[in-house]
Design a protein around this motif. Structure first.
Motif, mmCIF file in Angstrom:
data_model
loop_
_atom_site.group_PDB
_atom_site.id
_atom_site.type_symbol
_atom_site.label_atom_id
_atom_site.label_comp_id
_atom_site.label_asym_id
_atom_site.label_seq_id
_atom_site.Cartn_x
_atom_site.Cartn_y
_atom_site.Cartn_z
ATOM 1 N N ALA A 44 0.834 -1.202 0.000
ATOM 2 C CA ALA A 44 0.000 0.000 0.000
ATOM 3 C C ALA A 44 0.869 1.253 0.000
ATOM 4 C CB ALA A 44 -0.915 0.000 1.218
ATOM 5 N N GLU A 45 0.374 2.284 -0.691
ATOM 6 C CA GLU A 45 1.080 3.567 -0.703
ATOM 7 C C GLU A 45 1.076 4.179 0.692
ATOM 8 O OE1 GLU A 45 0.673 8.050 -2.652
ATOM 9 O OE2 GLU A 45 -0.884 6.533 -2.999
ATOM 10 N N LYS A 46 2.221 4.668 1.117
ATOM 11 C CA LYS A 46 2.314 5.318 2.422
ATOM 12 C C LYS A 46 1.732 6.720 2.321
ATOM 13 C CE LYS A 46 4.470 1.844 4.320
ATOM 14 N NZ LYS A 46 3.822 1.000 5.343
ATOM 15 N N MET A 47 0.723 6.997 3.130
ATOM 16 C CA MET A 47 -0.007 8.258 3.047
ATOM 17 C C MET A 47 0.334 9.225 4.169
ATOM 18 S SD MET A 47 -2.012 8.190 0.385
ATOM 19 C CE MET A 47 -3.292 9.386 0.751
ATOM 20 N N TYR A 97 -5.612 2.091 8.920
ATOM 21 C CA TYR A 97 -4.676 2.614 7.922
ATOM 22 C C TYR A 97 -3.238 2.243 8.237
ATOM 23 C CZ TYR A 97 -6.735 5.618 4.302
ATOM 24 O OH TYR A 97 -7.358 6.090 3.169
ATOM 25 N N ASP A 151 -1.268 -0.036 7.240
ATOM 26 C CA ASP A 151 -0.410 -0.355 6.104
ATOM 27 C C ASP A 151 -0.071 0.865 5.253
ATOM 28 O OD1 ASP A 151 -2.994 -0.046 5.162
ATOM 29 O OD2 ASP A 151 -2.801 -1.575 3.604
ATOM 30 N N LYS A 152 -0.744 2.007 5.536
ATOM 31 C CA LYS A 152 -0.479 3.242 4.807
ATOM 32 C C LYS A 152 0.265 4.262 5.660
ATOM 33 C CE LYS A 152 -4.552 2.627 1.890
ATOM 34 N NZ LYS A 152 -5.795 3.222 1.359
ATOM 35 N N LYS A 164 3.680 5.481 8.135
ATOM 36 C CA LYS A 164 5.063 5.394 8.582
ATOM 37 C C LYS A 164 5.102 5.957 9.998
ATOM 38 C CE LYS A 164 7.520 5.999 4.187
ATOM 39 N NZ LYS A 164 8.580 6.785 3.490
ATOM 40 N N THR A 207 5.687 11.872 3.276
ATOM 41 C CA THR A 207 4.314 11.508 2.963
ATOM 42 C C THR A 207 3.477 12.776 2.827
ATOM 43 O OG1 THR A 207 3.890 11.277 5.333
ATOM 44 C CG2 THR A 207 4.399 9.260 4.105
ATOM 45 N N GLU A 222 -7.606 6.963 9.454
ATOM 46 C CA GLU A 222 -8.304 6.815 8.179
ATOM 47 C C GLU A 222 -9.296 7.956 7.948
ATOM 48 O OE1 GLU A 222 -11.108 3.668 5.685
ATOM 49 O OE2 GLU A 222 -10.375 3.140 7.688
ATOM 50 N N LYS A 230 -8.840 10.603 4.840
ATOM 51 C CA LYS A 230 -9.891 10.626 3.819
ATOM 52 C C LYS A 230 -10.539 12.011 3.729
ATOM 53 C CE LYS A 230 -11.180 5.780 3.347
ATOM 54 N NZ LYS A 230 -12.248 4.761 3.497
ATOM 55 N N GLU A 275 -8.021 14.278 1.970
ATOM 56 C CA GLU A 275 -7.917 13.895 0.562
ATOM 57 C C GLU A 275 -9.049 14.486 -0.261
ATOM 58 O OE1 GLU A 275 -5.734 11.121 -1.466
ATOM 59 O OE2 GLU A 275 -4.796 12.791 -0.403
#
Length: 326
Positions: A2-5, A31, A33-34, A36, A87, A106, A110, A113
């Motif tokens: 997954a992209e790191k957000m 979130y 996995d997204k 760091k 990120t 998350e 979101k 975004e």
């Protein structure tokens, strides 16, 4: 993969008893996995570093640990982490606080975004006191709300906020110059980040209790009332100077110097209460007077007076005409 957000920054210094809760709150994030996670151990002398390694491994957190060989201070640690953010978004989570809701990160990402004109997002916070009692930071009936500028916005604490990454190389260089001086303590924590964020966009507050802010255990929680007001008085004046230099004079800069001045007035009120309480026949042990009285062993009134005179000269030199509302 997954992209790191988002990057989660955690500075830690001697917070061993709280690190398990910190890690568990991160581990349940939807979130994860997204994310760091950047941990900066600032020369801890307790088991903080050992516990960080243990729980990062146990909960498989996507974390990297940087260790300062000696205690260099919160500003140094946080500033180094800012420079490593690669990120789109970031949050700061102190090692003695933790996330409650699995959707905490998350929801924030979101929202940001889908709303590019917002630079940060804040949730409500559950205050947790040493005796185990808890209460919401903002009342339960507080509506979700957008804040266009700093003036009129409540203060939102570290764990509650998520930011769009606004740290350009030029801004980081300017911060470096300021924090290499005796002014550095003013730039260490929440308020400075929030002020910067308002320059880049709006704030959205969602009244959901998604994190915990432990009270009265950190340095700030143990600081006496007058000392807190002195720190705020000076810090917001420094924010004003920095903000005006970097971005020009606007409502946010004006708000910073206004907050500084209000803290100045609040200190004068504390001292007035002290003097009135000591007058013969007018001794009243109000809560305010008790707070001032309890500080007598740790408060140097000469240094308080010197600080007020110094600050008065700054306000006068700026030619400020601020109306203080009671």
């Amino acid at each position: 993969m997954a992209e790191k957000m988002i990057t989660i920054i955690t500075p830690v210094y001697n917070k061993a008893p709280y690190i398990k809760d910190w890690a568990k709150g991160l581990a349940k994030q939807t979130y994860l996995d997204k994310m760091k996670i950047l941990v900066i151990d600032d020369g801890s002398t307790d088991e903080s570093l050992e516990f960080m390694k243990k729980y990062i491994s146990k909960y498989r957190l996507p974390a990297k640990i940087t260790v300062n060989e000696k205690n260099l201070g919160l500003m140094y640690s946080t500033k180094q982490a800012y420079k490593k953010i690669d990120t789109k978004y970031f949050s700061v989570l102190d090692a003695d606080d933790y996330y409650l809701s699995p959707q905490k990160i998350e929801k924030a990402v979101k929202f940001l975004e889908s709303h590019p004109d917002y630079s940060f997002y804040a949730c409500n916070t559950l205050l947790e006191f040493p005796d185990g009692t808890q209460k919401p930071y903002r009342p339960k009936d507080t509506p979700n709300e957008t804040y266009l500028q700093m003036d009129g916005s409540p203060f939102f604490q570290t764990a509650s906020t998520t930011f769009r990454n606004f740290f350009s190389p030029e801004l980081l260089e300017a911060i470096d110059k300021e924090t290499g001086t005796a002014k550095r303590h003013a730039f260490e924590a929440d308020a400075f980040r929030n002020i910067l964020a308002f320059h880049f966009g709006k704030l959205y507050f969602e009244n959901s209790l998604d994190c915990v802010w432990r009270q009265e255990i950190g340095i700030w929680g143990k600081t006496s009332p007058i000392s807190k007001e002195l720190a705020n008085m000076r810090s917001y004046c420094k924010y004003y100077e920095f903000y005006k230099k970097q971005f020009g004079f606007d409502s946010n800069a004006n708000c910073c110097i206004g907050i500084s001045y209000l803290r100045y007035i609040k200190i004068l009120n504390y001292l007035t209460a002290l003097l009135n309480g000591l007058r013969v026949g007018k001794f009243e042990e109000t809560d305010l007077f008790k707070n001032v009285l309890e500080e007598r062993e740790m408060l140097d009134l000469n240094s308080v007076f010197d600080a007020l005179i110094e600050q008065y000269k700054i306000y006068k030199e700026l030619g400020l005409k601020i109306v203080v509302q009671s």
